[in-house]
Design a protein around this motif. Structure first.
Motif, mmCIF file in Angstrom:
data_model
loop_
_atom_site.group_PDB
_atom_site.id
_atom_site.type_symbol
_atom_site.label_atom_id
_atom_site.label_comp_id
_atom_site.label_asym_id
_atom_site.label_seq_id
_atom_site.Cartn_x
_atom_site.Cartn_y
_atom_site.Cartn_z
ATOM 1 N N ILE A 210 32.348 20.734 42.096
ATOM 2 C CA ILE A 210 33.222 21.702 41.428
ATOM 3 C C ILE A 210 33.434 22.922 42.317
ATOM 4 N N LEU A 211 32.349 23.428 42.884
ATOM 5 C CA LEU A 211 32.448 24.631 43.714
ATOM 6 C C LEU A 211 33.276 24.387 44.979
ATOM 7 N N ALA A 212 33.174 23.187 45.543
ATOM 8 C CA ALA A 212 33.946 22.879 46.755
ATOM 9 C C ALA A 212 35.437 22.962 46.476
ATOM 10 N N GLY A 213 35.853 22.485 45.325
ATOM 11 C CA GLY A 213 37.264 22.547 44.981
ATOM 12 C C GLY A 213 37.762 23.972 44.850
ATOM 13 N N PHE A 214 36.981 24.822 44.189
ATOM 14 C CA PHE A 214 37.382 26.220 44.037
ATOM 15 C C PHE A 214 37.373 26.946 45.388
ATOM 16 N N ALA A 215 36.366 26.661 46.202
ATOM 17 C CA ALA A 215 36.282 27.315 47.510
ATOM 18 C C ALA A 215 37.477 26.958 48.375
ATOM 19 N N ALA A 216 37.921 25.706 48.297
ATOM 20 C CA ALA A 216 39.042 25.269 49.115
ATOM 21 C C ALA A 216 40.346 25.931 48.697
ATOM 22 N N GLN A 217 40.452 26.316 47.429
ATOM 23 C CA GLN A 217 41.666 26.996 46.980
ATOM 24 C C GLN A 217 41.822 28.365 47.624
ATOM 25 N N ASN A 218 40.695 29.015 47.891
ATOM 26 C CA ASN A 218 40.769 30.369 48.436
ATOM 27 C C ASN A 218 39.567 30.625 49.345
ATOM 28 N N PRO A 219 39.521 29.989 50.513
ATOM 29 C CA PRO A 219 38.348 30.092 51.379
ATOM 30 C C PRO A 219 38.096 31.486 51.923
ATOM 31 N N GLU A 220 39.111 32.340 51.939
ATOM 32 C CA GLU A 220 38.908 33.691 52.453
ATOM 33 C C GLU A 220 38.189 34.583 51.436
ATOM 34 N N SER A 221 38.197 34.177 50.181
ATOM 35 C CA SER A 221 37.605 35.010 49.128
ATOM 36 C C SER A 221 36.218 34.558 48.699
ATOM 37 N N TYR A 222 35.909 33.278 48.891
ATOM 38 C CA TYR A 222 34.659 32.738 48.373
ATOM 39 C C TYR A 222 33.830 32.077 49.468
ATOM 40 N N ARG A 223 32.534 32.088 49.260
ATOM 41 C CA ARG A 223 31.602 31.434 50.187
ATOM 42 C C ARG A 223 30.631 30.577 49.402
ATOM 43 N N MET A 224 30.623 29.286 49.707
ATOM 44 C CA MET A 224 29.606 28.417 49.130
ATOM 45 C C MET A 224 28.296 28.655 49.868
ATOM 46 N N VAL A 225 27.217 28.785 49.122
ATOM 47 C CA VAL A 225 25.912 29.026 49.728
ATOM 48 C C VAL A 225 25.466 27.809 50.535
ATOM 49 N N ASN A 226 25.844 26.597 50.093
ATOM 50 C CA ASN A 226 25.476 25.349 50.765
ATOM 51 C C ASN A 226 23.966 25.212 50.905
ATOM 52 N N ASN A 227 23.279 25.488 49.809
ATOM 53 C CA ASN A 227 21.835 25.299 49.717
ATOM 54 C C ASN A 227 21.565 24.530 48.428
#
Length: 288
Positions: A210-227
């Motif tokens: 779910i988070l990957a989809g949202f991050a891809a919509q606006n990568p300049e605004s969000y950062r996935m922690v990836n942990n």
């Protein structure tokens, strides 16, 4: 479990939109399955609940939803004997999935629906068809949250009907991590992302898909922690007592993996995002 990681960096919203459009063209399975009353030309329909607000998984575009879960549901319906034009899509938000199944509003739910013992008390599950992991997303300029332990004292968004935030704040005795974050509830994860964007909350946590989809919509605004931590076993929700249907759906899930369709759907949904997804079929639960 082997993980496939795409080499492409996070793409913008336009690239995701192209991939989501492609998601809506899933090949139907055998088309001659054993769904009661189904089958090409049978005149009956099957009603399937999916998300309408989750990019890459279930997102309403025009008159129809698109995404990984939609492709999975379309394939399963095909194996049960329903053509795409016999599928009636219904929005199934996290908070109403059990109610829809109990009341007969839908025949099945394919909506990032994690299999839990608590939910098994009121609905049946086929699958899992995919196992995701939980992760965290923060604003792109946030540097002090790099794992669940950093959420102590932070404001964390919780979507109504989801247990993801509870996995962090509940005590260890109750199966959580016992981290003292403050929960802010929203109606769904789209609302959570808006709260994150305007600074009302410090982080959002849920499945990494779910988070990957949202991050891809606006990568300049969000950062996935990836942990990532924990597991979210996505099942096909069915009304209680659907043992025969559960077995048919499990057969369809196995065939979908064996034919390589699952990886095809995952790559279509997430291939532009850099998201690392599992590439092996998870072990299926038995049908009680």
């Amino acid at each position: 479990m082997r993980i496939r990681r795409t080499s492409i960096a996070l793409a913008g919203a336009s690239a995701l939109a192209l991939s989501l459009t492609a998601c809506g063209t899933a090949d139907v399975g055998g088309g001659g399955g054993g769904g009661e009353g189904g089958g090409e030309g049978g005149g009956d329909t099957i009603t399937i609940g999916v998300k309408y607000d989750q990019p890459g998984l279930g997102l309403l575009e025009g008159d129809a939803p698109v995404g990984f879960d939609v492709d999975v549901a379309t394939y399963i319906a095909g194996e049960l004997g329903y053509s795409p034009d016999q599928i009636e899509w219904t929005e199934a938000a996290s908070a109403n999935r059990e109610t829809f199944l109990q009341q007969g509003t839908v025949d099945m739910v394919v909506a990032t629906y994690s299999i839990t013992d608590e939910r098994k008390n009121v609905v049946d599950f086929a699958g899992p068809y995919y196992v995701a992991q939980q992760d965290i997303i923060v604003a792109s300029d946030s540097t002090d949250i790099n794992g669940p332990e950093d959420l102590e004292g932070k404001v964390l968004c919780s979507a109504s009907g989801s247990r993801s935030a509870n996995n962090i704040v509940d005590s260890e005795e109750d199966g959580g991590l016992g981290i003292g974050a403050e929960l802010r509830e929203a109606g769904n994860y789209s609302e959570c992302m808006q709260l994150l964007a305007d600074g009302t909350v410090d982080a959002v946590t849920t499945d990494n898909t779910i988070l990957a989809g949202f991050a891809a919509q606006n990568p300049e605004s969000y950062r996935m922690v990836n942990n990532p931590f924990g597991e979210e076993r996505y099942g096909v929700g069915l009304p209680k007592g659907s043992t025969e249907m559960c077995e048919q759906v499990n057969e369809a899930i196995t065939k979908m993996w064996e034919e390589g369709k699952t990886l095809e759907y995952l790559d279509t949904a997430f291939g532009e995002t850099g998201f690392a997804y599992a590439e092996e079929q998870p072990e299926l639960d038995g049908c009680a």
